[in-house]
Design a protein around this motif. Structure first.
Motif, PDB file in Angstrom:
ATOM      1  N   GLU A 156       5.364 -12.851  -6.641  1.00 41.63           N
ATOM      2  CA  GLU A 156       4.699 -11.819  -5.855  1.00 41.63           C
ATOM      3  C   GLU A 156       3.248 -12.187  -5.564  1.00 41.63           C
ATOM      4  OE1 GLU A 156       5.016  -7.655  -6.540  1.00 41.63           O
ATOM      5  OE2 GLU A 156       6.839  -7.875  -7.756  1.00 41.63           O
ATOM      6  N   TRP A 160       0.706 -11.665  -2.401  1.00 39.68           N
ATOM      7  CA  TRP A 160      -0.298 -10.593  -2.318  1.00 39.68           C
ATOM      8  C   TRP A 160      -1.723 -11.100  -2.503  1.00 39.68           C
ATOM      9  CZ3 TRP A 160       3.136  -8.112  -0.213  1.00 39.68           C
ATOM     10  CH2 TRP A 160       4.359  -7.745  -0.791  1.00 39.68           C
ATOM     11  N   TRP A 184       1.841  -3.655  -0.576  1.00 41.50           N
ATOM     12  CA  TRP A 184       2.523  -3.955  -1.845  1.00 41.50           C
ATOM     13  C   TRP A 184       3.351  -2.755  -2.293  1.00 41.50           C
ATOM     14  CZ3 TRP A 184      -0.577  -4.381  -7.039  1.00 41.50           C
ATOM     15  CH2 TRP A 184       0.234  -4.919  -8.043  1.00 41.50           C
ATOM     16  N   CYS A 213      -0.128   1.198  -6.531  1.00 40.72           N
ATOM     17  CA  CYS A 213      -0.451  -0.160  -6.085  1.00 40.72           C
ATOM     18  C   CYS A 213      -1.835  -0.223  -5.440  1.00 40.72           C
ATOM     19  CB  CYS A 213       0.613  -0.665  -5.100  1.00 40.72           C
ATOM     20  SG  CYS A 213       2.203  -1.046  -5.878  1.00 40.72           S
TER      21      CYS A 213
END
Length: 294
Positions: A156, A160, A184, A213
């Motif tokens: 991830e 991100w 996200w 998030c």
């Protein structure tokens, strides 16, 4: 529309597409089963795959210029050890929520203590108490967070706080963190609707997850910038996931929207830590990272 904005949109759409497929498949899969847990872990690799695809399309070397650095500094350890501290604070805040109660006598703890004592007695081991179980849980979570969990979390974070963060170069730190956090959070929505994280409130859980998030993104992005490495973001992400179950263990009458790391208790705790880091950044180090451009 400039190139960076186009890349942000492409990345978001490509990363979200397989999540929709997994969400549709999830109508026939129990995501609380071992198979479902494995598939959820695979979902964490989608941003990494999209990052590589977009870099190849742009004729870039895969995983270059996304912040991978193995130069260890103090921020690696601060970020790593901060996660269990957050989990403990979240547990305390969860206990303040309506109906919740902090106790070491939950069914989950008692079941685990019983099972471990049965195993220990058969092998002549020491007796396991609830407090010892909590200590073992924290230590094992720290180890898992920096190893296997960090490996999947890198799937991830390469997206991100790696590829996507690079597209915000020249933009305001806080604005970029909140936008990335929103993307996200929405990215999780297909799994949230299936009951992931908020099994009792899957629809409302989508909105709570986005808020979580957006709160967590400035914190993890700050450490990404301070450490100079996306690996730190992966370690923090992986360790956070590993210790998140602590409040579930210790809270009776657990409400998934109010209690726990991804509930209101977690959001409140992380926002307060964000504010603390903001003050530290502004008044102590005076680097002004939160109010500057990337």
């Amino acid at each position: 529309m400039n190139k960076q904005t186009k890349n942000i949109i492409r990345f978001s759409l490509l990363a979200f597409a397989p999540m929709i497929i997994m969400g549709l498949a999830g109508t026939r899969i129990d995501y609380h089963s071992p198979l479902g847990t494995g598939l959820a872990a695979i979902c964490m690799l989608f941003p990494l795959i999209v990052t590589i695809i977009l870099q190849l399309i742009a004729h870039e070397k895969p995983l270059r210029n996304i912040g991978i650095s193995w130069k260890v500094n103090r921020w690696w350890f601060i970020g790593w050890l901060l996660m269990p501290v957050i989990a403990l604070i979240v547990t305390g805040v969860s206990a303040l929520m309506p109906g919740a109660e902090l106790t070491t006598n939950t069914e989950l703890i008692q079941a685990q203590v019983y099972a471990m004592n049965e195993m220990a007695q058969g092998q002549g081991g020491i007796a396991i108490t609830p407090m010892l179980l909590i200590g073992i849980t924290l230590l094992s979570a720290l180890f898992a967070g920096a190893t296997i969990n960090a490996l999947f979390a890198f799937g991830e974070e390469s997206g991100w706080r790696g590829y996507l963060l690079r597209q915000f170069k020249g933009q305001h730190f806080t604005k970029s963190a909140l936008i990335i956090g929103a993307i996200w959070g929405v990215w999780h929505s297909p799994l949230i609707l299936l009951g992931h994280n908020y099994p009792e409130h899957p629809v409302t859980g989508v909105f709570v997850m986005v808020l979580f998030c957006m709160a967590f993104a400035p914190l993890i992005q700050y450490f990404r910038v301070k450490s100079g490495s996306v690996i730190v973001a992966a370690i923090m992400h992986g360790t956070f996931n590993a210790v998140a179950g602590l409040s579930i263990m210790l809270i009776d009458n657990f409400n998934d929207l109010l209690c726990g790391s991804t509930g209101a208790a977690g959001i409140i705790t992380i926002v307060l830590i964000d504010l603390g880091l903001y003050c530290f950044d502004k008044y102590v180090t005076k680097e002004q990272i939160f109010t500057s451009q990337l």
